[in-house]
Motif scaffolding. Structure first.
Motif, PDB file in Angstrom:
ATOM      1  N   ASP A 116       0.827  -1.209   0.000  1.00 38.50           N
ATOM      2  CA  ASP A 116       0.000   0.000   0.000  1.00 38.50           C
ATOM      3  C   ASP A 116       0.861   1.260   0.000  1.00 38.50           C
ATOM      4  OD1 ASP A 116      -2.309  -1.528   0.069  1.00 38.50           O
ATOM      5  OD2 ASP A 116      -2.513  -1.386   2.256  1.00 38.50           O
ATOM      6  N   ILE A 117       1.884   1.253   0.827  1.00 37.12           N
ATOM      7  CA  ILE A 117       2.773   2.419   0.919  1.00 37.12           C
ATOM      8  C   ILE A 117       3.524   2.600  -0.397  1.00 37.12           C
ATOM      9  CG2 ILE A 117       4.750   3.447   2.117  1.00 37.12           C
ATOM     10  CD1 ILE A 117       3.832   1.854   4.632  1.00 37.12           C
ATOM     11  N   ALA A 118       4.080   1.511  -0.903  1.00 40.96           N
ATOM     12  CA  ALA A 118       4.835   1.579  -2.162  1.00 40.96           C
ATOM     13  C   ALA A 118       3.949   2.069  -3.305  1.00 40.96           C
ATOM     14  CB  ALA A 118       5.431   0.208  -2.487  1.00 40.96           C
ATOM     15  N   ASP A 119       2.730   1.570  -3.361  1.00 43.72           N
ATOM     16  CA  ASP A 119       1.806   1.998  -4.419  1.00 43.72           C
ATOM     17  C   ASP A 119       1.430   3.471  -4.270  1.00 43.72           C
ATOM     18  OD1 ASP A 119       1.865  -0.563  -5.441  1.00 43.72           O
ATOM     19  OD2 ASP A 119      -0.089  -1.151  -4.593  1.00 43.72           O
ATOM     20  N   SER A 120       1.198   3.914  -3.056  1.00 45.91           N
ATOM     21  CA  SER A 120       0.809   5.309  -2.827  1.00 45.91           C
ATOM     22  C   SER A 120       1.879   6.280  -3.299  1.00 45.91           C
ATOM     23  CB  SER A 120       0.531   5.551  -1.345  1.00 45.91           C
ATOM     24  OG  SER A 120      -0.656   4.918  -0.963  1.00 45.91           O
ATOM     25  N   TYR A 121       3.130   5.919  -3.073  1.00 46.00           N
ATOM     26  CA  TYR A 121       4.240   6.804  -3.442  1.00 46.00           C
ATOM     27  C   TYR A 121       4.897   6.423  -4.766  1.00 46.00           C
ATOM     28  CZ  TYR A 121       4.110   8.828   1.258  1.00 46.00           C
ATOM     29  OH  TYR A 121       3.735   9.472   2.416  1.00 46.00           O
ATOM     30  N   GLN A 122       4.458   5.319  -5.361  1.00 46.47           N
ATOM     31  CA  GLN A 122       5.056   4.809  -6.595  1.00 46.47           C
ATOM     32  C   GLN A 122       6.555   4.592  -6.436  1.00 46.47           C
ATOM     33  OE1 GLN A 122       3.717   7.564  -9.605  1.00 46.47           O
ATOM     34  NE2 GLN A 122       1.605   6.905  -9.407  1.00 46.47           N
ATOM     35  N   ILE A 123       6.899   3.838  -5.382  1.00 43.14           N
ATOM     36  CA  ILE A 123       8.308   3.517  -5.112  1.00 43.14           C
ATOM     37  C   ILE A 123       8.467   2.000  -5.030  1.00 43.14           C
ATOM     38  CG2 ILE A 123       8.863   5.718  -4.002  1.00 43.14           C
ATOM     39  CD1 ILE A 123       8.449   4.450  -1.291  1.00 43.14           C
ATOM     40  N   SER A 124       9.707   1.543  -5.068  1.00 46.06           N
ATOM     41  CA  SER A 124      10.023   0.123  -5.073  1.00 46.06           C
ATOM     42  C   SER A 124       9.630  -0.566  -3.760  1.00 46.06           C
ATOM     43  CB  SER A 124      11.535  -0.049  -5.296  1.00 46.06           C
ATOM     44  OG  SER A 124      11.947  -1.346  -4.956  1.00 46.06           O
ATOM     45  N   LYS A 125       8.854  -1.635  -3.901  1.00 42.80           N
ATOM     46  CA  LYS A 125       8.431  -2.415  -2.733  1.00 42.80           C
ATOM     47  C   LYS A 125       9.633  -3.093  -2.073  1.00 42.80           C
ATOM     48  CE  LYS A 125       5.585  -6.300  -1.359  1.00 42.80           C
ATOM     49  NZ  LYS A 125       4.821  -7.447  -1.806  1.00 42.80           N
ATOM     50  N   SER A 126      10.544  -3.621  -2.872  1.00 42.32           N
ATOM     51  CA  SER A 126      11.696  -4.318  -2.293  1.00 42.32           C
ATOM     52  C   SER A 126      12.598  -3.357  -1.518  1.00 42.32           C
ATOM     53  CB  SER A 126      12.485  -5.060  -3.365  1.00 42.32           C
ATOM     54  OG  SER A 126      12.998  -4.162  -4.320  1.00 42.32           O
ATOM     55  N   HIS A 127      12.782  -2.151  -2.033  1.00 44.96           N
ATOM     56  CA  HIS A 127      13.585  -1.146  -1.327  1.00 44.96           C
ATOM     57  C   HIS A 127      12.873  -0.720  -0.039  1.00 44.96           C
ATOM     58  CE1 HIS A 127      16.727   1.788  -0.897  1.00 44.96           C
ATOM     59  NE2 HIS A 127      15.896   2.809  -0.963  1.00 44.96           N
ATOM     60  N   LEU A 128      11.573  -0.560  -0.121  1.00 41.65           N
ATOM     61  CA  LEU A 128      10.784  -0.149   1.033  1.00 41.65           C
ATOM     62  C   LEU A 128      10.778  -1.217   2.130  1.00 41.65           C
ATOM     63  CD1 LEU A 128       9.082   2.205   2.043  1.00 41.65           C
ATOM     64  CD2 LEU A 128       7.097   1.138   0.960  1.00 41.65           C
ATOM     65  N   THR A 129      10.844  -2.471   1.743  1.00 41.51           N
ATOM     66  CA  THR A 129      10.863  -3.562   2.719  1.00 41.51           C
ATOM     67  C   THR A 129      12.042  -3.433   3.674  1.00 41.51           C
ATOM     68  OG1 THR A 129       9.735  -5.022   1.168  1.00 41.51           O
ATOM     69  CG2 THR A 129      10.928  -6.083   2.973  1.00 41.51           C
ATOM     70  N   LYS A 130      13.207  -3.100   3.152  1.00 42.63           N
ATOM     71  CA  LYS A 130      14.400  -2.916   3.991  1.00 42.63           C
ATOM     72  C   LYS A 130      14.216  -1.749   4.952  1.00 42.63           C
ATOM     73  CE  LYS A 130      17.178  -4.307   0.064  1.00 42.63           C
ATOM     74  NZ  LYS A 130      18.025  -3.802  -1.000  1.00 42.63           N
ATOM     75  N   ILE A 131      13.605  -0.700   4.472  1.00 45.74           N
ATOM     76  CA  ILE A 131      13.387   0.500   5.282  1.00 45.74           C
ATOM     77  C   ILE A 131      12.402   0.195   6.412  1.00 45.74           C
ATOM     78  CG2 ILE A 131      12.437   2.841   5.246  1.00 45.74           C
ATOM     79  CD1 ILE A 131      13.468   2.897   2.236  1.00 45.74           C
ATOM     80  N   ILE A 132      11.330  -0.478   6.086  1.00 42.48           N
ATOM     81  CA  ILE A 132      10.322  -0.833   7.090  1.00 42.48           C
ATOM     82  C   ILE A 132      10.945  -1.740   8.145  1.00 42.48           C
ATOM     83  CG2 ILE A 132       8.160  -2.095   7.462  1.00 42.48           C
ATOM     84  CD1 ILE A 132       7.844   0.743   6.179  1.00 42.48           C
ATOM     85  N   GLN A 133      11.782  -2.651   7.715  1.00 41.65           N
ATOM     86  CA  GLN A 133      12.454  -3.538   8.669  1.00 41.65           C
ATOM     87  C   GLN A 133      13.291  -2.724   9.659  1.00 41.65           C
ATOM     88  OE1 GLN A 133      15.218  -6.325   6.932  1.00 41.65           O
ATOM     89  NE2 GLN A 133      15.493  -7.418   8.851  1.00 41.65           N
TER      90      GLN A 133
END
Length: 172
Positions: free
Chosen positions: A31-48
C-alpha cells in the motif's frame, strides 16, 4: 546536504502510517509503495529498520501488517535522520568515526574532521584534498551540518502531518 532516498522513503512511510484514519489499523508495504510509486523491495528494507528502531510495529502473519509504534509527537525528525542516514560526510575531509568535539557529541553527530595531527600518509588514505590539514572550510561545513540537524530536531512527525486530512486524501 542531500538526504538519501532511504531517508526520504522512511519519512514518507511514517507520514503514510501517521495519516491513516484509524491509527491502530494495519497497513502493508505494498500500500505504501503503491501510494508513493516507489520500489516495494527497497521499502521492505526500510520498514524492517524502522521496526528495529521501534518507530513502527510489525505484525507478521496472514493478517499482519505495520503501524506506528509511537505517537507522531514522539517521533523527532532529527533523531530519526541521525539513526537512518548512513553518511553525513558532506565533503571528503569528513571522516565517519566517533564525535570529534563536544558540539558534535551534543548533537549526536558521528563525524570527525581530519585535523593537524593526522600524518600526510593518513590524510591521503582518508581523502585526496591536499589542503585538508589547514583548511578552514571544513569547519564551515561542519557548522552548516550541525545547523541542518538542529533544525530537524525542532520538528516531530506530528508537525509535518498537521494537514492530515489533505495528506490522507492523496495517499489513500
Amino acid at each position: 546536504m542531500k538526504l538519501t532516498d532511504y531517508s526520504d522513503y522512511a519519512l514518507r512511510s511514517l507520514i503514510y502510517l501517521a495519516v491513516k484514519p484509524d491509527p491502530q489499523a494495519l497497513a502493508n508495504i505494498s500500500d505504501i509503495a503503491d501510494s508513493y510509486q516507489i520500489s516495494k523491495s527497497h521499502l521492505t528494507k526500510i520498514i524492517q529498520q524502522l521496526g528495529q528502531l521501534d518507530y513502527i510495529e510489525t505484525i507478521r502473519g496472514k493478517n499482519g501488517g505495520i503501524r506506528l509504534a509511537k505517537d507522531p509527537k514522539d517521533i523527532n525528525l532529527g533523531a530519526l535522520i541521525k539513526q537512518i542516514e548512513p553518511d553525513f560526510a558532506l565533503v571528503e575531509c569528513f571522516v565517519d568515526t566517533v564525535p570529534s568535539n563536544d558540539s558534535a557529541e551534543k548533537k549526536g553527530l558521528s563525524i570527525t574532521l581530519i585535523n593537524e595531527t593526522d600524518t600526510e600518509s593518513s590524510l591521503f588514505s582518508k581523502n585526496g584534498c591536499v589542503i585538508s590539514p589547514v583548511c578552514r572550510l571544513k569547519g564551515v561545513f561542519f557548522e552548516a551540518l550541525t545547523a541542518f540537524i538542529t533544525v530537524l530536531e525542532n520538528y516531530t512527525l506530528a508537525d509535518i502531518i498537521s494537514n492530515k486530512l489533505q495528506l490522507a486524501e492523496i495517499l489513500n
